[in-house]
Design an enzyme around this catalytic site. Structure first.
Site, PDB file in Angstrom:
ATOM      1  N   GLY A 216      -1.143  -5.488  14.342  1.00  0.00           N
ATOM      2  CA  GLY A 216      -2.148  -5.338  13.305  1.00  0.00           C
ATOM      3  C   GLY A 216      -2.081  -3.966  12.653  1.00  0.00           C
ATOM      4  O   GLY A 216      -1.001  -3.394  12.472  1.00  0.00           O
ATOM      5  N   SER A 217      -3.247  -3.419  12.339  1.00  0.00           N
ATOM      6  CA  SER A 217      -3.307  -2.244  11.459  1.00  0.00           C
ATOM      7  C   SER A 217      -2.837  -0.936  12.081  1.00  0.00           C
ATOM      8  O   SER A 217      -2.689   0.053  11.356  1.00  0.00           O
ATOM      9  CB  SER A 217      -4.729  -2.079  10.936  1.00  0.00           C
ATOM     10  OG  SER A 217      -5.060  -3.144  10.069  1.00  0.00           O
ATOM     11  N   ILE A 218      -2.570  -0.879  13.383  1.00  0.00           N
ATOM     12  CA  ILE A 218      -2.006   0.370  13.901  1.00  0.00           C
ATOM     13  C   ILE A 218      -0.617   0.605  13.315  1.00  0.00           C
ATOM     14  O   ILE A 218      -0.144   1.738  13.261  1.00  0.00           O
ATOM     15  CB  ILE A 218      -1.966   0.419  15.449  1.00  0.00           C
ATOM     16  CG1 ILE A 218      -1.058  -0.667  16.023  1.00  0.00           C
ATOM     17  CG2 ILE A 218      -3.369   0.341  16.031  1.00  0.00           C
ATOM     18  CD1 ILE A 218      -0.823  -0.537  17.525  1.00  0.00           C
ATOM     19  N   PHE A 219       0.019  -0.477  12.817  1.00  0.00           N
ATOM     20  CA  PHE A 219       1.334  -0.329  12.195  1.00  0.00           C
ATOM     21  C   PHE A 219       1.245   0.431  10.869  1.00  0.00           C
ATOM     22  O   PHE A 219       2.250   0.939  10.367  1.00  0.00           O
ATOM     23  CB  PHE A 219       1.980  -1.701  11.972  1.00  0.00           C
ATOM     24  CG  PHE A 219       3.420  -1.635  11.556  1.00  0.00           C
ATOM     25  CD1 PHE A 219       4.413  -1.297  12.467  1.00  0.00           C
ATOM     26  CD2 PHE A 219       3.798  -1.909  10.247  1.00  0.00           C
ATOM     27  CE1 PHE A 219       5.748  -1.231  12.086  1.00  0.00           C
ATOM     28  CE2 PHE A 219       5.135  -1.848   9.857  1.00  0.00           C
ATOM     29  CZ  PHE A 219       6.104  -1.504  10.779  1.00  0.00           C
ATOM     30  N   LYS A 220       0.058   0.525  10.317  1.00  0.00           N
ATOM     31  CA  LYS A 220      -0.120   1.264   9.064  1.00  0.00           C
ATOM     32  C   LYS A 220       0.198   2.751   9.230  1.00  0.00           C
ATOM     33  O   LYS A 220       0.482   3.432   8.243  1.00  0.00           O
ATOM     34  CB  LYS A 220      -1.538   1.073   8.538  1.00  0.00           C
ATOM     35  CG  LYS A 220      -1.810  -0.358   8.080  1.00  0.00           C
ATOM     36  CD  LYS A 220      -3.289  -0.601   7.771  1.00  0.00           C
ATOM     37  CE  LYS A 220      -3.523  -2.057   7.397  1.00  0.00           C
ATOM     38  NZ  LYS A 220      -4.954  -2.367   7.227  1.00  0.00           N
TER      39      LYS A 220
END
Length: 480
Positions: A216-220
């Site tokens: 999810g958004s930790i990849f941002k």
């Protein structure tokens, strides 16, 4: 000699020849394979006649062998079994061994070549042979806080020392009691094994290293690093942030979390986009950067798909193979085929906190001989520099904003500046929940990743509070 006798003699000769060939094949060609076979309990029985070395955490034996009165001379015990089981594993008469008990078996069993002189001395002096000790890098306060935070859920926590890569905590739930697999009662061992087999989620897995999940958004953080590293973006660069984004070449509308709006104007600064975790902004940003830049940055942080040994085997993390810009956009928000272990997630946070330098994670601090002399000691190793110190500072500023003003507020620690990023990942069941971060942000001492499988909430409300407790436990211990 008549014909019947000749045939009998030839048949006997052939049989003896085949027997000799088979014996040599088993004893020479297959000897190592058979010795290492998990079903070969003879080797384990021989090992039970010598004192197996201990697994040590902060001076305390978390796995040790004690003398018994039965036919097997020593019994393996785990005084804090469930707390350290994800790392120690078990040492079983029936089911062989796992985790550190397997990865460091030669030292623990006393068969490591570095202990040859000791074994030779034992032979001549009549001293009982014994194995060496494995000293882990774990911090007890961190490990206990991580396991307590995960109680009642399925998940994992990894904590690293950013400057060295030393593993300060490695928790995985559900857990189990390795002592019940290491008794001298085969029937009881098998009964407990079947109980573990029947569990909905296998407690014997170390989910921190043995499985991968949508981040999810930790990849941002990766996508932000790729953008900042081009020199064309800063935290204040304004990027598109529409309420919905039509993915290229499709009619699919990508929405922000819960259908929310990131900005009333349809655009916002990069730092604000990370603070509120804007899906449309990062999907478009990933598309604009292109697959090569996103992939190169992910691989620079360790997501190259390759296994690593710490010495536990860690499965590889990767971004998959997006086939077009639509899939790249979805990948850029940590979905599609992006897969990451909790250890890899902690490595990302640690590298940002370490001025952009990625250190090799390691779990074993020292290997010791039975006389406690040090046989080997792990040195910190640089894996790479995915971003410059300047970009790391910019990422830190952005991640501080996430915790101070955005989705990561639940990770705030009074009197300490925390940098972090939340993640909520869609999958077949309820959403997975993530948090990565480090503290203190201006002098990072601990980096942490928290993963809760199918937590059903958001990374901010499920995983961030666990991260706070883990970081707080470590920082409190540093002040003692």
């Amino acid at each position: 000699m008549n014909a019947p006798l000749r045939r009998v003699a030839i048949s006997v000769l052939v049989l003896f020849t085949l027997l000799i060939i088979n014996v040599n094949y088993i004893q020479v060609v297959r000897s190592e394979e058979l010795r290492d076979d998990a079903g070969n309990t003879r080797v384990l029985a021989e090992e039970y006649d010598r004192e197996r070395g201990s697994i040590v955490v902060a001076g305390t034996e978390v796995a040790l062998s004690v003398p018994t009165e039965d036919r097997l001379t020593y019994l393996r015990q785990y005084p804090q079994g469930p707390t350290y089981a994800p790392v120690t594993g078990y040492y079983s008469l029936v089911y062989d061994n796992a985790m550190i008990e397997r990865a460091s078996n030669e030292i623990l069993a006393g068969t490591d070549p570095r202990l040859f002189a000791r074994r030779l001395a034992d032979l001549f002096t009549g001293r009982d042979p014994s194995g060496g000790d494995v000293v882990l890098t774990l911090d007890p306060a961190v490990q206990e806080a991580a396991m307590a935070g995960l109680e009642g859920v399925t998940g994992a926590v990894v904590a690293l020392e950013p400057s060295t890569g030393a593993v300060l905590g490695m928790a995985s739930t559900p857990t189990y009691d390795p002592g019940l697999l290491s008794s001298h009662d085969p029937a009881a061992i098998r009964a407990y094994w079947e109980e573990l087999n029947a569990a909905e989620r296998d407690p014997r897995l170390n989910r921190a290293v043995s499985d991968r999940f949508s981040p999810g958004s930790i990849f941002k953080v990766i996508v932000s690093a790729a953008a900042l590293s081009t020199g064309e973006y800063t935290p204040d660069t304004v990027v598109p942030a529409p309420d919905t984004l039509t993915l290229p070449g499709t009619t699919t509308e990508l929405e922000n979390f819960g259908g929310s709006s990131c900005s009333s104007s349809g655009e916002q600064s990069l730092i604000d986009a990370l603070t509120v975790s804007c899906n449309t902004a990062f999907a478009q940003l990933g598309i604009d950067l292109g697959e090569d830049r996103v992939r190169e940055m992910a691989e620079a942080f360790g997501m190259d798909g390759e296994e690593r040994e710490i010495p536990l085997t860690v499965v590889g993390s990767s971004i998959g193979d997006p086939e077009n810009d639509a899939e790249l956009g979805v990948s850029s928000i940590g979905q599609q085929d992006v897969q990451m272990t909790p250890l890899q997630a902690a490595m990302i946070a640690a590298a940002v906190g370490n001025d952009g330098t990625l250190m090799a994670p390691y779990l074993v601090d020292q290997l010791r001989a039975p006389d406690l002399s040090v046989l080997d000691e792990t040195d910190a190793e640089v894996l790479g520099e995915p971003v410059s110190a300047e970009v790391a500072d910019q990422l830190t500023e952005m991640m501080e904003s996430v915790v101070a003003e955005g989705s990561g507020r639940a990770a705030r620690i009074p009197g300490v500046t925390v940098a972090g990023k939340t993640g909520t990942a869609e999958n077949a069941g309820p959403d997975h929940n993530w948090f990565i971060g480090f503290a203190p942000a201006d002098d990072p001492q601990i980096a942490v990743a928290v993963f809760v499988a199918n937590g059903g909430g958001t990374g901010g409300d499920v995983s961030a509070p666990i991260a706070r407790e883990v970081m707080q436990a470590f920082l409190d211990g540093q002040g003692e």
